[in-house]
Enzyme design. Structure first.
Site, PDB file in Angstrom:
ATOM      1  N   TYR A 216       0.843  -1.191   0.000  1.00  0.00           N
ATOM      2  CA  TYR A 216       0.000   0.000   0.000  1.00  0.00           C
ATOM      3  C   TYR A 216       0.885   1.250   0.000  1.00  0.00           C
ATOM      4  CZ  TYR A 216      -3.788  -3.193   1.398  1.00  0.00           C
ATOM      5  OH  TYR A 216      -4.701  -4.223   1.473  1.00  0.00           O
TER       6      TYR A 216
ATOM      7  N   LYS B 222     -24.231   7.049  -2.838  1.00  0.00           N
ATOM      8  CA  LYS B 222     -23.892   8.414  -3.279  1.00  0.00           C
ATOM      9  C   LYS B 222     -23.779   8.534  -4.792  1.00  0.00           C
ATOM     10  CE  LYS B 222     -18.889   7.779  -2.547  1.00  0.00           C
ATOM     11  NZ  LYS B 222     -17.733   8.230  -1.737  1.00  0.00           N
TER      12      LYS B 222
END
Length: 336
Positions: A54, A216
C-alpha cells in the site's frame, strides 16, 4: 464494538477492522490519516489492517506512526506480503523465502513493533513451491515476528493445501481476506464452506463495494467531485465495473430496507457482511474521521431474515456469485 474469534484460535478481533488501502500514504495527508486512526480507536476498533504494497510501504509507516504510544497488547496489527515493493527488483515480489523474510523485517520497522498479530499472503504465488512459503511463515511464527498466519484471495483448493501444510508445521493458519459484499459474493460457494470446515475465518475487504453501496452514486448522473469514482490514482479503476445504471438503481432501491433498520446504506452494507457466521470482521477505510464513526454503527446490528430476503429480491441477479472469479481475478504469475 463487538468482538469475534479469528478462526478456531483464541484471538479476538474487532468485527469492524480499520484498513488503510487506497488512503494512507497516498489519497489523504498523514495528519488526516492519523485522525482517522484515532477515531477508530475512540470508536472501539482494536484491529488494524495494512500491507507493505500500500503506497509502496508508506501506508505501513503512517499506521505505525498513528499507533505510536498505544499499548501494544491492546491492538491487533495485520499486514501482508506478496505484491512488488521497493525499486522492483526480481526478488521484490512473491512468496519466496527471501522476499518473505526481508518483507516481514521491513514491515516491523515501519509499523514500529516487534511483531504483527496476523501476517498474510496477499495472493497465491504460482511460481514458488507452497512448501517453501509455508516453511518461511512457520519460521516467522517461531521467531515471534507473527502470531498467526492468513491469506488473501486464495481459492478453496489453495486454502486447503496451505492449511494441510500449516497443520504439519503446527502453525496457526486462521484467516482468509477476500473481497465480499452484497454485490460480490463469489466466496459463498466454495471458500466459505472450506474455511468453515478448516476453522478459518474471513476478514472481508470492500464491504461497501468501493463506495457504491453508500448510495452516493446515482444512475444517469456524473459521480460527485472528489469521490473514488473520479480518482485517477486507482480508485476509479476499481469501481468502474460497478458504475452501471442497473446496479446504481438497485442500490437506491435498498433505501427502504436501510430506513427500516435505522441505518444508512453504508451501515446496511457493513452489517450485511457481518451476518455471515464465517466473517470475523469487515474492513472499512476512511478519508475522513467521521466516516469511521458512521461505519462503526453497523457493529452488533442483526438483520432479520425477512429483510435479508428482501435485499436479495431487490438486487436480483446483479450480485456476482461465480466461485471461479477468485481464480480468474488472481495473477497468473508474479506481478513485476
Amino acid at each position: 464494538m463487538d468482538f469475534r474469534y479469528l478462526g478456531n484460535s483464541g484471538l479476538k478481533i474487532s468485527e469492524i477492522t480499520y484498513g488503510n488501502w487506497l488512503t494512507h500514504g497516498s489519497q489523504v495527508e498523514n495528519e488526516v490519516a492519523t485522525q482517522c486512526v484515532r477515531a477508530a480507536l475512540d470508536a472501539g476498533i482494536t484491529s488494524f489492517d495494512t500491507a507493505d504494497v500500500y503506497a509502496n510501504t508508506a501506508a505501513e509507516t503512517v499506521l505505525g506512526d498513528a499507533l505510536a504510544g498505544e499499548r501494544r497488547e491492546s491492538v491487533e496489527i495485520f499486514t501482508k506480503v506478496y505484491w512488488p515493493t521497493g525499486p522492483g527488483g526480481p526478488n521484490d515480489t512473491g512468496l519466496s523465502r527471501k522476499h518473505i523474510m526481508e518483507s516481514v523485517n521491513g514491515s516491523l520497522r515501519r509499523l514500529r513493533t516487534d511483531y504483527v498479530d496476523l501476517y498474510q499472503a496477499h495472493r497465491y504465488d504460482t511460481e514458488t513451491p507452497l512448501e517453501e512459503t509455508m516453511v518461511a511463515f512457520a519460521d516467522i511464527v517461531r521467531q515471534g515476528k507473527a502470531l498467526y498466519i492468513g491469506v488473501s484471495e486464495w481459492t478453496a483448493d489453495q486454502i486447503r493445501a496451505g492449511h494441510a501444510l500449516a497443520q504439519e508445521l503446527r502453525i496457526p493458519f486462521v484467516s482468509s481476506q477476500p473481497q465480499y459484499s452484497m454485490l460480490w459474493r463469489v466466496i459463498e460457494g466454495e471458500v466459505v464452506p472450506t474455511c468453515q470446515e478448516l476453522g478459518i475465518s474471513q476478514i472481508v475487504w470492500s464491504p461497501i463495494a468501493q463506495g457504491v453501496l453508500t448510495g452516493k452514486y446515482l444512475p444517469g448522473q456524473a459521480p460527485p467531485a472528489g469521490s473514488r469514482a473520479t480518482d485517477e490514482k486507482g480508485g476509479a479503476t476499481f469501481i468502474k465495473r460497478l458504475m452501471t445504471d442497473e446496479i446504481l438503481e438497485r442500490v437506491q432501491n435498498l433505501r427502504p430496507v436501510a430506513d427500516e433498520l435505522g441505518l444508512t446504506l453504508a451501515q446496511l452494507a457493513v452489517a450485511w457482511v457481518l451476518q455471515n457466521d464465517n466473517v470475523a470482521a469487515a474492513l472499512v477505510g476512511a478519508s475522513r474521521p467521521e466516516q469511521v464513526t458512521e461505519n462503526v454503527r453497523a457493529a452488533g446490528v442483526k438483520i432479520p431474515a425477512e429483510l435479508m430476503k428482501r435485499i436479495d429480491e431487490v438486487l436480483g441477479d446483479v450480485p456476482v456469485t461465480d466461485p471461479g472469479m477468485t481464480a480468474r481475478s488472481a495473477p497468473a504469475g508474479r506481478a513485476v
